[in-house]
Design a protein around this motif. Structure first.
Motif, PDB file in Angstrom:
ATOM      1  N   VAL A  34       0.847  -1.197   0.000  1.00 16.74           N
ATOM      2  CA  VAL A  34       0.000   0.000   0.000  1.00 16.74           C
ATOM      3  C   VAL A  34       0.882   1.247   0.000  1.00 16.74           C
ATOM      4  O   VAL A  34       1.764   1.389   0.836  1.00 16.74           O
ATOM      5  CB  VAL A  34      -0.922   0.029   1.241  1.00 16.74           C
ATOM      6  N   GLU A  35       0.650   2.108  -0.957  1.00 19.61           N
ATOM      7  CA  GLU A  35       1.384   3.375  -0.992  1.00 19.61           C
ATOM      8  C   GLU A  35       0.421   4.512  -0.711  1.00 19.61           C
ATOM      9  O   GLU A  35      -0.569   4.676  -1.414  1.00 19.61           O
ATOM     10  CB  GLU A  35       2.019   3.598  -2.366  1.00 19.61           C
ATOM     11  N   VAL A  36       0.727   5.285   0.318  1.00 13.89           N
ATOM     12  CA  VAL A  36      -0.143   6.400   0.695  1.00 13.89           C
ATOM     13  C   VAL A  36       0.394   7.688   0.076  1.00 13.89           C
ATOM     14  O   VAL A  36       1.588   7.962   0.137  1.00 13.89           O
ATOM     15  CB  VAL A  36      -0.202   6.541   2.225  1.00 13.89           C
ATOM     16  N   THR A  37      -0.475   8.437  -0.554  1.00 11.69           N
ATOM     17  CA  THR A  37      -0.097   9.737  -1.101  1.00 11.69           C
ATOM     18  C   THR A  37      -0.912  10.816  -0.390  1.00 11.69           C
ATOM     19  O   THR A  37      -2.143  10.741  -0.353  1.00 11.69           O
ATOM     20  CB  THR A  37      -0.388   9.805  -2.615  1.00 11.69           C
ATOM     21  N   TRP A  38      -0.232  11.798   0.166  1.00  9.53           N
ATOM     22  CA  TRP A  38      -0.929  12.875   0.883  1.00  9.53           C
ATOM     23  C   TRP A  38      -1.340  13.964  -0.089  1.00  9.53           C
ATOM     24  O   TRP A  38      -0.528  14.480  -0.845  1.00  9.53           O
ATOM     25  CB  TRP A  38      -0.037  13.441   1.991  1.00  9.53           C
ATOM     26  N   ARG A  39      -2.616  14.306  -0.068  1.00  7.08           N
ATOM     27  CA  ARG A  39      -3.168  15.327  -0.971  1.00  7.08           C
ATOM     28  C   ARG A  39      -3.622  16.539  -0.172  1.00  7.08           C
ATOM     29  O   ARG A  39      -4.151  16.408   0.936  1.00  7.08           O
ATOM     30  CB  ARG A  39      -4.376  14.754  -1.716  1.00  7.08           C
ATOM     31  N   SER A  40      -3.449  17.698  -0.770  1.00  9.82           N
ATOM     32  CA  SER A  40      -3.775  18.953  -0.082  1.00  9.82           C
ATOM     33  C   SER A  40      -5.246  19.326  -0.223  1.00  9.82           C
ATOM     34  O   SER A  40      -5.845  19.151  -1.292  1.00  9.82           O
ATOM     35  CB  SER A  40      -2.937  20.095  -0.669  1.00  9.82           C
ATOM     36  N   PHE A  41      -5.792  19.849   0.850  1.00  8.25           N
ATOM     37  CA  PHE A  41      -7.156  20.366   0.849  1.00  8.25           C
ATOM     38  C   PHE A  41      -7.218  21.465   1.906  1.00  8.25           C
ATOM     39  O   PHE A  41      -6.947  21.215   3.077  1.00  8.25           O
ATOM     40  CB  PHE A  41      -8.144  19.243   1.196  1.00  8.25           C
ATOM     41  N   GLU A  42      -7.555  22.678   1.491  1.00  8.24           N
ATOM     42  CA  GLU A  42      -7.689  23.764   2.465  1.00  8.24           C
ATOM     43  C   GLU A  42      -9.159  23.942   2.820  1.00  8.24           C
ATOM     44  O   GLU A  42      -9.974  24.247   1.955  1.00  8.24           O
ATOM     45  CB  GLU A  42      -7.182  25.081   1.874  1.00  8.24           C
ATOM     46  N   LEU A  43      -9.473  23.800   4.078  1.00  9.88           N
ATOM     47  CA  LEU A  43     -10.859  24.004   4.503  1.00  9.88           C
ATOM     48  C   LEU A  43     -11.249  25.465   4.395  1.00  9.88           C
ATOM     49  O   LEU A  43     -12.404  25.797   4.140  1.00  9.88           O
ATOM     50  CB  LEU A  43     -11.046  23.516   5.946  1.00  9.88           C
ATOM     51  N   ASP A  44     -10.284  26.338   4.600  1.00  6.36           N
ATOM     52  CA  ASP A  44     -10.574  27.767   4.517  1.00  6.36           C
ATOM     53  C   ASP A  44      -9.393  28.480   3.856  1.00  6.36           C
ATOM     54  O   ASP A  44      -8.498  28.960   4.532  1.00  6.36           O
ATOM     55  CB  ASP A  44     -10.818  28.330   5.930  1.00  6.36           C
ATOM     56  N   SER A  45      -9.444  28.516   2.508  1.00  5.84           N
ATOM     57  CA  SER A  45      -8.298  29.066   1.790  1.00  5.84           C
ATOM     58  C   SER A  45      -8.215  30.589   1.935  1.00  5.84           C
ATOM     59  O   SER A  45      -7.207  31.191   1.585  1.00  5.84           O
ATOM     60  CB  SER A  45      -8.371  28.680   0.310  1.00  5.84           C
ATOM     61  N   ASP A  46      -9.281  31.200   2.467  1.00  2.00           N
ATOM     62  CA  ASP A  46      -9.255  32.649   2.679  1.00  2.00           C
ATOM     63  C   ASP A  46      -8.754  33.036   4.066  1.00  2.00           C
ATOM     64  O   ASP A  46      -8.663  34.226   4.386  1.00  2.00           O
ATOM     65  CB  ASP A  46     -10.664  33.238   2.499  1.00  2.00           C
TER      66      ASP A  46
END
Lengths: 244, 244
Positions: A34-46
């Motif tokens: 299993v290879e885990v890749t971390w992906r970005s997500f901003e809950l509040d980009s402002d």
């Protein structure tokens, strides 16, 4: 198997989801594959980059909660975290912009430290009341997990990995992701939220050991005329398929 | 998009395939969103680790070719390489065991140098007549591409990444791969051999920009009760879905 995990640093459920997924992985027979890749997500980009407000104040201001309700909600998430062995201190948590933190994770991934950097940042926000938008704090955390300080400073002082963060976020939108954590297994199967460990284990077991037959290109199978195998390498014109 | 590439170091078509794929990537609009993963494949896992024999001698011995045929075959592959800008010198190429070279590539991947290490090893075998099973040679090549010499020596003197190499090879067998280079796009579509650049570009264009809808687990959609979104974080019991 590839598992992509979209998460934000300042996201209490993301850290809980990380632990639950890790527990599933520990119980999975083919975890090595299993290879885990971390992906970005901003809950509040402002969110501002300057020292953020206390999370409790943000809840009161942004959602009109009473202090009592905001604190009760934080207490309930804190209980869920405690069940996974995570000692949250959300009273001290400060809501900040996480764009730079995400860029730093991308650097860490390139240096094989993606998991460690993600873990350290989540801990900093959820447990230690650290400002994860602050340059000095980020540099310190990066150094703690073994990133080269010069490389980290170079990222923080420029715009490296900004495109990578935006590409992750674009892909999230395309997939219909509107909350995190969000897990995608082999690009085909999604799990939204910090689901129970059993759910992650079920996904791993369902998707893992099987191998779907590949769709080959070109479909007509003239595919092996420029490859090497046990019996040697194909040789181009004339037709003779011998060894080089 | 994830592209996995199975290859061997001592594989004339693999280096050609690498170049053709890179040319496709250079012409592809969403190259930034393509992640390449290098996978291990040994064409001859029984090859001795001691200084290998010249490839021409191996062809004569193993396949009963005349020297003339062996050299003509090598010359034809050399021509195909030249069309991609690769100046092969297979007359000097020595067939060796590539297990340690593959382990080194896995270390390099962890340090964000997987492509550079693969490139350097392929060049060493196909162009420079270097023995890619030799410890000192491998250490030198690793250092040249920026790997930490101590970490590389640690790999070469122990058995780190042996499991990773075997896992790649097991997966190749499961997928039915029996020759390299072999390319797998998003775990679903395969290309065998150093196909023309246009074929790789076609695969990228066909698979890249579309996003298949995810199959969600659990299917009944109680999926968002432990996630954070734009409107805050879900809160466990009581049912109220407010923010923490």
């Amino acid at each position: 198997m590839q598992v992509e995990i979209w998460s934000d640093v300042a996201c209490p459920w993301c850290y809980i989801g990380k632990r639950r997924f890790e527990k599933a992985l520990a119980r999975y027979d083919h975890a090595d594959a299993v290879e885990v890749t971390w992906r970005s997500f901003e809950l509040d980009s402002d969110a501002p980059r300057a020292q953020g407000e206390l999370t409790v104040d943000r809840l009161m201001r942004k959602y009109g909660m009473s202090r009592d309700l905001a604190e009760r909600n934080m207490a309930r998430v804190t209980e869920a975290a405690a069940e996974e062995g995570l000692v949250y201190d959300l009273q001290r948590a400060r809501s900040s912009n996480t764009f730079d933190a995400h860029r730093l994770v991308h650097l860490a991934v390139e240096q094989g430290r993606g998991d460690a950097m993600t873990e350290r940042l989540m801990q900093a926000y959820q447990m230690e009341g650290l400002d994860v938008a602050d340059r000095a704090t980020l540099l310190d955390l990066a150094t703690q997990v073994g990133l080269d300080p010069d490389a980290a400073a170079d990222v923080l002082d420029g715009d490296r990995y900004a495109e990578a963060v935006r590409a992750d976020e674009l892909r999230a939108r395309q997939l219909g992701v509107n909350g995190v954590p969000f897990f995608v297994f082999d690009g085909t199967t999604g799990i939204s939220g910090a689901q129970p460990t059993e759910m992650f284990l079920k996904a791993l077991n369902q998707l893992g050991p099987q191998v779907e037959p590949l769709v080959m290109m070109p479909a007509d199978g003239q595919a092996d005329d420029a490859a090497c195998g046990e019996d040697g390498c194909a040789v181009p014109t004339p037709k003779a398929a011998s060894d080089a």
